[in-house]
Design a protein around this motif. Structure first.
Motif, short mmCIF file in Angstrom:
data_model
loop_
_atom_site.label_atom_id
_atom_site.label_comp_id
_atom_site.label_asym_id
_atom_site.label_seq_id
_atom_site.Cartn_x
_atom_site.Cartn_y
_atom_site.Cartn_z
N LYS A 217 -29.43 79.19 69.91
CA LYS A 217 -28.26 80.03 69.37
C LYS A 217 -29.08 81.43 68.73
O LYS A 217 -29.74 81.27 67.95
N PHE A 218 -28.95 82.72 68.80
CA PHE A 218 -27.79 83.21 69.87
C PHE A 218 -29.00 83.92 70.45
O PHE A 218 -29.50 84.84 69.97
N ALA A 219 -29.02 84.16 71.73
CA ALA A 219 -29.89 84.50 72.70
C ALA A 219 -29.20 85.57 73.22
O ALA A 219 -27.99 85.65 73.77
N SER A 220 -29.66 86.97 73.57
CA SER A 220 -29.25 87.95 74.17
C SER A 220 -29.36 87.89 75.83
O SER A 220 -30.10 86.82 76.10
N TYR A 221 -28.52 88.31 76.58
CA TYR A 221 -28.69 88.12 78.23
C TYR A 221 -30.09 88.47 78.64
O TYR A 221 -30.85 87.71 79.28
N GLU A 222 -30.87 89.58 78.02
CA GLU A 222 -32.04 90.18 78.40
C GLU A 222 -33.01 88.91 78.10
O GLU A 222 -33.90 88.94 78.94
N SER A 223 -33.04 88.30 76.82
CA SER A 223 -33.93 87.41 76.53
C SER A 223 -33.81 86.09 77.48
O SER A 223 -34.75 85.66 77.76
N TRP A 224 -32.62 85.82 77.61
CA TRP A 224 -32.27 84.46 78.52
C TRP A 224 -32.85 84.84 80.02
O TRP A 224 -33.39 83.82 80.54
N ALA A 225 -32.77 85.83 80.31
CA ALA A 225 -33.13 86.21 81.91
C ALA A 225 -34.56 86.06 82.08
O ALA A 225 -34.86 85.92 83.20
N HIS B 115 -25.87 79.45 73.30
CA HIS B 115 -24.98 80.59 73.01
C HIS B 115 -25.63 81.84 73.47
O HIS B 115 -26.81 82.27 72.83
N ILE B 116 -25.13 82.42 74.38
CA ILE B 116 -25.50 83.92 74.84
C ILE B 116 -24.55 85.05 74.57
O ILE B 116 -23.40 84.88 74.94
N ASN B 117 -25.24 85.91 74.04
CA ASN B 117 -24.22 86.96 73.84
C ASN B 117 -24.78 88.20 74.27
O ASN B 117 -26.05 88.36 74.52
N SER B 118 -24.04 89.34 74.47
CA SER B 118 -24.27 90.62 74.84
C SER B 118 -24.41 91.72 73.97
O SER B 118 -23.73 91.86 73.11
N TYR B 119 -25.79 92.24 73.69
CA TYR B 119 -25.85 93.08 72.53
C TYR B 119 -25.84 94.37 73.19
O TYR B 119 -26.07 95.22 72.11
N SER B 120 -25.90 94.62 74.34
CA SER B 120 -25.94 95.98 74.96
C SER B 120 -25.51 95.88 76.32
O SER B 120 -25.31 94.86 77.23
N VAL B 121 -25.10 97.18 76.80
CA VAL B 121 -24.69 97.29 78.09
C VAL B 121 -25.65 96.97 79.16
O VAL B 121 -25.35 96.21 80.08
N LYS B 122 -26.84 97.02 78.82
CA LYS B 122 -28.05 96.69 79.55
C LYS B 122 -27.98 95.32 79.97
O LYS B 122 -28.48 94.77 81.07
N ASP B 123 -27.74 94.58 79.14
CA ASP B 123 -27.75 93.16 78.94
C ASP B 123 -27.02 92.47 80.20
O ASP B 123 -27.33 91.56 80.85
N GLU B 124 -25.63 93.10 80.36
CA GLU B 124 -24.71 92.43 81.38
C GLU B 124 -25.41 92.43 82.89
O GLU B 124 -24.81 91.57 83.45
N LYS B 125 -26.20 93.41 83.19
CA LYS B 125 -26.87 93.31 84.61
C LYS B 125 -28.05 92.40 84.50
O LYS B 125 -28.36 92.31 85.69
N GLU B 126 -28.71 91.87 83.45
CA GLU B 126 -29.71 90.84 83.58
C GLU B 126 -29.21 89.47 83.73
O GLU B 126 -30.12 88.64 84.00
N PHE B 127 -27.99 89.13 83.52
CA PHE B 127 -27.40 87.84 83.53
C PHE B 127 -27.35 87.20 84.81
O PHE B 127 -26.69 87.92 85.84
N SER B 128 -27.75 85.94 85.09
CA SER B 128 -27.45 85.26 86.24
C SER B 128 -26.95 83.75 85.99
O SER B 128 -27.79 83.21 85.09
#
Length: 781
Positions: free
Chosen positions: A638-646, A660-673
């Motif tokens: 807990k709690f990793a950003s999308y970018e970190s988890w990617a 637990h994965i959270n979005s901390y920025s708009v950029k994060d959303e494009k990193e997640f799979s």
């Protein structure tokens, strides 16, 4: 208490032999012999601990065993540290340099092993010396605590019986309880049934039972009445004889003494066969106590009743097939003050200052009647100017003034298994009046090694039984429940004080403030755990510390120098506040050299974190790189950003159960799979947000998933589908469906689902699928 420490160390010695065989191969035989010696000592410890109250020689003997157990643990942990678990060569150095370095390491390793061997031999000699002293001074025969009035335990048991039968003139706070239970006793039900009064020690179970027992209507209804106090150490034959005498049944004392259990059962059964009766069985600790007695009480369809008082939930709930459980509550503030005032101001003139002191102390009693009664009686003998002295050390005064308080508390503790004793003592790390997170407590207990997993068990699930047992025994109280589980609990101040005093006596936990204000540092030289509150600096650093707990708003963060002194540390707990100015970038690298450290909680991670192979829980706000691929024992993230988890390769995270994965920025959303999530075969709890694709096709295939939380604006699409074979183990679903227009849940999907919480916009036209219609669905707008 010492039995708990020795048992724990014996268990750890077994673990060392199995798990660390590669490192301890040269000393394995010595470790086995030492383990065997300590196991023999265990046979005598429990009896010795009962005797130590009255015999200083036995008290010294028990203290020496404790020190040997602690020193044993230190020797083995230090050995592993010196041998350098994880000690590696620099791959960039030259070949000859590598050989030279390797040679030095092996030489040093042999020296360290020899040194460890000698220390273990010394420990065994110390144990042999203790065995010799036990025989030479005949310690087995000293301070005998067998049944009888000549010893402390016998006096306490006799005190319990006397107090149990004394009728109190005015009982405050039980009016409603008495009315309900009186109705149960007198109701028109011919079948015999049991009324179980449940509550922690000192809550008034016996007082309420006495009120019912002596009620004039009850006396008139039941031709025969009997009262017997059981407690922990009982004999069925003795109970039956006392019940027969209490009923007033005609008998010859000599004949009763000659009868065995079966004869006594038959005699009592036949005597009650044609009469309605009431029997109170007070202070029951085991289900077997009532089971051993119940066949002596006939059910003749004449309205007979049995009252059982107990602090054990299982005893109350499983006492009989026809059973009414009545759980006592704590007194309300107004009831507490009334109970206190009637006695406390008997010899004092009440004024504003005295009343303020009184109310402060009553509040500390937490609604526990026994504490309030003892406190009011104590203060009634004090001059007004002495009240503040009692206030400053209220619990110590209560224990010293009332042997009954000490007796009730010691019973609560001594009846626990050694694992539960360790768990209970551990509660003393928390500041007074703390609301304790159960999930956090469980993680700490596991990290300490107090609880271990059996075959095919998840370590974090094992403590659930210990948590339930502490609740079952009324040693902790539920504060909040979430997702059907106990989220937080509290410990009554009187019980916390018990844990604190026993933990200090055992050198199990010490409070830093108490040490800092004392000149007697030697008493804490072998302190294993340090609980620090409201400190600016941590200056006291015993090298054998296993755990540090920092509860503070103002302490400075740990430095490299601090960490160098804590090489044997297993747990570093830091409860920080948002207002605390902590520079996480300066997190000391020295922490990575603490090879025994099992639990850590930080934010900006150094790459060296990957060396903590035993790390199980990683909690923070992670926006940078996550060097966790090699942490195969990691259970929680807990709690990793999308970018970190990617950037994480999850294939080695085979034990990860909560993410637990959270979005901390708009950029994060494009990193997640979701491809990475699909590789987490053990994942049970998943919380995630801000998705562009329908998450269900991937998530529904996660066989172990139990709890799924799709947070704010979880999915921005129009349609979502759950197929018939999806989410086989999912029990709890919490989802934000803002913007969703169609949600299909096929027949057979989410077959074991228990609860659903759905959030959607006010103008949403989304209809909850019929498949979920039978569940308790909460819709939030």
């Amino acid at each position: 208490m010492v039995d708990a420490v020795v048992s724990f160390v014996v268990r750890r010695l077994g673990d060392y032999i199995i798990q660390e065989a590669g490192f301890l191969r040269e000393v394995k035989d010595e470790v086995l012999l030492l383990k065997n010696e300590l196991e023999w000592m265990q046979c005598f410890i429990k009896d010795a601990e009962e005797k130590q109250v009255e015999d200083p020689m036995i008290r010294k003997w028990v203290s020496d065993i404790r020190d040997i157990a602690y020193d044993t643990e230190d020797v083995l942990d230090s050995c592993l540290l010196k041998l350098g678990r994880g000690q590696t060569l620099n791959h960039n150095q030259g070949f000859l340099a590598s050989i030279t370095k390797c040679s030095c390491i092996f030489d040093q390793e042999m020296i360290d092993l020899y040194d460890t061997n000698k220390k273990i031999e010394t420990l065994r000699k110390r144990i042999s010396d203790l065995s010799r002293k036990r025989k030479f001074y005949h310690l087995e025969d000293n301070g005998s605590r067998r049944e009888g009035t000549s010893n402390g335990l016998g006096k306490l048991k006799e005190l319990r019986r006397v107090i149990s039968f004394v009728v109190e003139e005015n009982v405050i706070g039980f009016e409603d309880d008495a009315e309900v239970l009186l109705g149960k006793l007198l109701e028109d039900e011919p079948k015999r049934f049991v009324i179980s009064i449940l509550g922690m020690g000192g809550l008034g179970k016996t007082t309420l039972a006495k009120k019912l027992y002596h009620d004039s209507v009850v006396v008139k209804k039941f031709r025969r009445r009997a009262w017997v106090s059981v407690s922990q150490d009982y004999k069925t034959e003795d109970l039956l004889r006392r019940i027969i005498k209490s009923f007033g049944i005609n008998h010859s004392t000599m004949d009763l003494e000659k009868k065995n259990t079966e004869d006594l059962e038959r005699y009592l059964h036949n005597s009650l066969l044609k009469q309605s009766y009431l029997v109170v069985i007070d202070d029951v600790w085991q289900k077997e106590a009532w089971e051993s007695l119940k066949r002596s009480f006939p059910d003749s369809n004449n309205g007979s009743r049995v009252i059982i008082t107990t602090r054990i939930k299982d005893v109350a709930e499983r006492s009989d097939e026809r059973n009414h459980v009545h759980k006592l509550r704590f007194l309300r503030p107004d009831e507490s003050w009334k109970l206190f005032s009637e006695k406390a101001f008997r010899n004092s003139t009440r004024d504003e200052k005295l009343e303020e002191l009184g109310r402060e102390m009553v509040q500390k009693c937490g609604g526990l009647p026994l504490a309030i009664v003892v406190l009011s009686g104590l203060l009634s003998t004090k001059k007004p100017q002495e009240w503040h002295l009692v206030r400053d050390q209220i619990w110590r005064h209560l224990r010293n003034d009332s042997i009954h308080v000490s007796y009730l508390l010691d019973l609560s503790f001594s009846n626990l298994s050694y694992q539960l004793k360790l768990c209970f003592l551990y509660l003393s790390i928390y500041p007074e009046d703390s609301e304790i997170l159960m999930e956090e407590l469980i993680r700490l207990l596991v990290a300490e090694g107090f609880i271990w997993q059996e075959e095919d068990q998840i370590m974090e699930e094992v403590p659930k039984t210990h948590q339930d047992e502490l609740l079952n025994r009324s040693l902790i109280q539920i504060e909040r429940v979430y997702r059907g589980r106990v989220e937080t609990c509290r410990v009554h101040d009187l019980l916390r004080d018990l844990a604190f005093e026993k933990a200090k006596e055992l050198n199990f936990v010490h409070n830093y403030l108490e040490i800092a204000h004392s000149n007697h540092f030697s008493t804490s030289s072998s302190c294993r755990r340090l609980s620090c509150q409201d400190l600016q600096i941590l200056s006291y650093r015993p090298s054998n510390l296993r755990s540090i707990f920092l509860f503070s708003r103002g302490f400075r963060f740990l430095t490299e120098a601090d960490c160098r002194g804590f090489r044997l540390l297993r747990v570093l707990y830091i409860q920080y506040y948002r207002a605390t100015p902590i520079d996480y970038n300066s997190f000391p690298q020295e922490i990575t050299k603490m090879i025994h450290l099992n639990s850590n909680s930080c934010v900006d991670l150094p790459t060296e974190i990957s060396k903590l192979q035993d790390l199980r829980h990683l909690i923070g706000k992670f926006e940078g790189r996550l060097p966790i691929e090699n942490l195969t024992n990691l259970l929680t993230l807990k709690f990793a950003s999308y970018e970190s988890w990617a950037k994480v390769n999850p294939e080695k995270l085979i034990n990860l159960r909560e993410l637990h994965i959270n979005s901390y920025s708009v950029k994060d959303e494009k990193e997640f799979s979701f491809d990475s999530i699909a590789k987490l075969k053990s994942i049970r709890i998943l919380c995630i947000n801000c998705l562009e694709d329908d998450p269900m096709p991937q998530l529904e295939k996660l066989e172990s998933l139990v709890f799924l939380e799709l947070l704010s604006k979880s999915y921005g699409g129009k349609k979502m589908v759950c197929t018939s074979r999806g989410f086989r183990r999912l029990e709890n679903l919490k989802v934000d469906l803002d913007g969703l227009e169609e949600w299909q849940v096929e027949e057979g999907a989410m077959g074991v689902l228990k609860s659903v919480v759905i959030s959607k916009a006010k103008n949403s036209k989304l209809r909850v699928p019929e498949r979920l219609g039978s569940l308790s669905v909460t819709t939030r707008r």
